[in-house]
Design a protein around this motif. Structure first.
Motif, short mmCIF file in Angstrom:
data_model
loop_
_atom_site.label_atom_id
_atom_site.label_comp_id
_atom_site.label_asym_id
_atom_site.label_seq_id
_atom_site.Cartn_x
_atom_site.Cartn_y
_atom_site.Cartn_z
N THR A 1 35.07 42.00 34.97
CA THR A 1 36.45 41.82 35.40
C THR A 1 36.68 40.35 35.76
N SER B 1 39.68 43.07 32.15
CA SER B 1 38.66 44.02 32.59
C SER B 1 38.29 44.95 31.44
N HIS C 1 44.39 38.97 34.43
CA HIS C 1 43.42 39.99 34.78
C HIS C 1 42.83 40.56 33.50
#
Length: 525
Positions: free
Chosen positions: A172, A131, A129
């Motif tokens: 993201t 972001s 992830h």
């Protein structure tokens, strides 16, 4: 190469609707601006003064170990152009005017735009992830251009002003479970890009009094994104692979729609556009320049510009330098350039060695082949995903028997009588005055969907030069049906798209029966 092609299309998106024919300030459609992709300041939409302040897009990628995506934010910044006339008695030496003329030149106070392309920090695709946010700031500015008459004397000036623009771009990248990606090669990643206009309210300038005028000066106009992948490949959301259908369907778009762009067959560039496009969109090579209205045909717009009077052309040139370029380009267009706009004729037999007399009607346009001998028809295998489909480019269509009469002169062909000819539909003879119900199948025209289930009256049965049958109808419940019939403006459907409602149609005008088309094949087209 791929990014260059994509940028050409992106430029067309950027200026789509910028200034419309007849390109004059007196045109009402040029007094209510701006175009697609307007990202208004916060609160403008709720107040009815502008458009929403947010837009976003999601796309899929297969990423390698060093995968990343570069993001370019592209938009127009509004620039007000105020004409000022030289006035020694004015405290500033100039006074604002709506129009200034000097000899054959005319200048108007008008709204222009400045193009911007901001390259943002690349987004890594390798983590589970990723972001982060990137601020975008465009400073206010002012430029002054002196205006002179034919003798070189200063008669006035143009003052161009731009307000501050501020936005935040949130990127993201989220890895999707392998199960959701069907176990495909490479990591499957969903990339989301959100653009938020965070501009503060602008100070009142130049006599502005409305919230709408202030809002548009704080707006990002024609906003779109160009995304370029490195060690990664984008997945088409329009035609995703079977194993990625679900993942593609779960991607959400808000005012931006991503399509593959650039060189066809490559997967490294995506254009996220405020206008819905198809994968690998292109600007026609015959187009000689921007006309700011790609929903029109270049030839039609060019001819319209040529019909403007000299006075109208002068007025159009006064609005915007880009409008002046259009007028000058159309005036200087060579005959061969105009001819190119009319269209091109491609030889369907070029480069294909085919001597087969295969029945053209037996080809299945959906499955690729049907009831044909592939030894007699060339098969192309050099195109992606062709799956050995039959190549019909070198196959002659079936001949249409006109009894020796020229097909382009129906008046000489006594065997063709559209108002008297009939065709069998579900065992019922259908001809002029028959009542039918419409069930569109071919999707040849999106408007056909509005006619689904409508009752219609047959006005004629026609056969084209390829031997296909077309039934002309008018809607029974259309108040203008009589007028359409008087003008000969009919709706046309294939026999298999019609359901006979009267078993005994009025066939008092007896005539020949048109050969019914092969409904088994046409129903799949």
């Amino acid at each position: 190469m791929s990014m260059g092609r994509a940028r050409t299309v992106a430029d067309a998106v950027l200026y789509e609707g910028y200034l419309l024919y007849p390109y004059r300030a007196t045109s009402s459609k040029n007094q209510s601006r701006w175009q697609w992709g307007v990202l208004g300041p916060p609160g403008a939409a709720a107040a009815g003064a502008g458009e929403e302040s947010t837009m976003s897009t999601q796309c899929l990628l297969r990423s390698g170990v060093e995968g990343r995506v570069s993001v370019r934010l592209r938009f127009l910044q509004l620039q007000t152009r105020c004409v000022e006339h030289g006035d020694p008695g004015h405290p500033a030496g100039y006074r604002p005017v709506s129009e200034l003329r000097a000899g054959e030149r005319t200048w108007l106070s008008w709204d222009e735009a400045v193009a911007h392309e901001v390259e943002l920090q690349p987004c890594r695709l390798t983590g589970s992830h990723e972001s982060f946010s990137v601020p975008v700031h465009i400073s206010r500015g002012e430029d002054i251009e002196e205006l002179s008459d034919s003798d070189g004397r200063t008669v006035g000036r143009l003052v161009r002003r731009r307000c501050t623009l501020d936005a935040v771009v949130q990127m993201t990248a989220t890895r999707i479970d392998e199960a959701a990606g069907g176990g495909t090669a490479g990591e499957l990643v969903r990339l989301e890009v959100v653009v938020d206009n965070i501009a503060a309210e602008q100070e009142q300038e130049g006599g502005e009094t409305t919230a709408k005028e202030r809002a548009v000066r704080s707006s990002f106009i024609g906003t779109h994104l160009l995304l370029e992948a490195d060690d990664a490949e984008f997945v088409s959301l329009l035609e995703p692979p079977d194993e990625l259908q679900q993942a593609a369907a779960e991607c959400r778009q808000q005012r931006l729609w991503p399509v593959l762009a650039g060189e066809a067959g490559r997967y490294d560039v995506v254009l996220a556009s405020p206008i819905i496009l198809y994968d690998y969109p292109e600007v026609a090579e015959q187009s000689t320049g921007a006309l700011f209205d790609s929903t029109e045909i270049d030839e039609i717009l060019t001819l319209r510009v040529m019909t403007l009077t000299d006075e109208e052309k002068t007025a159009a040139r006064a609005t915007d330098p880009r409008a002046a370029e259009i007028i000058d380009r159309c005036d200087a267009m060579a005959p061969e350039s105009m001819q190119a706009l009319h269209g091109i004729l491609r030889d369907p037999h070029a480069g294909v060695d085919a001597t087969s007399s295969t029945d053209f009607g037996s080809l299945d346009p959906v499955a690729g082949t049907s009831d044909i001998n592939l030894r007699d028809v060339p098969v192309f295998t050099d195109l992606p995903d062709s799956q050995g489909a039959a190549d019909i480019r070198g196959v002659d269509p079936p001949s249409f028997d006109t009894g020796g009469a020229a097909w382009w002169d129906p008046a000489t062909d006594a065997s063709v009588q559209p108002e008297h000819d009939t065709v069998l539909v579900d065992g019922v003879t259908v001809g002029r005055d028959s009542i039918v119900r419409i069930h569109p199948l071919r999707r040849a025209d999106a408007q056909d969907l509005f006619f689904a289930g409508q009752t219609a009256r047959v006005t004629a049965v026609l056969s084209d030069v390829d031997g296909q049958v077309h039934v002309a109808v008018v809607l029974v419940d259309d108040p203008a049906a009589d007028m359409h019939e008087w003008y000969g403006r009919y709706l046309y459907f294939a026999p298999e798209e019609l359901e006979p409602l009267d078993a005994q149609p009025n066939l008092a005008r007896s005539g020949t029966t048109a050969a019914p088309s092969d409904t088994r094949e046409e129903s799949r087209s």
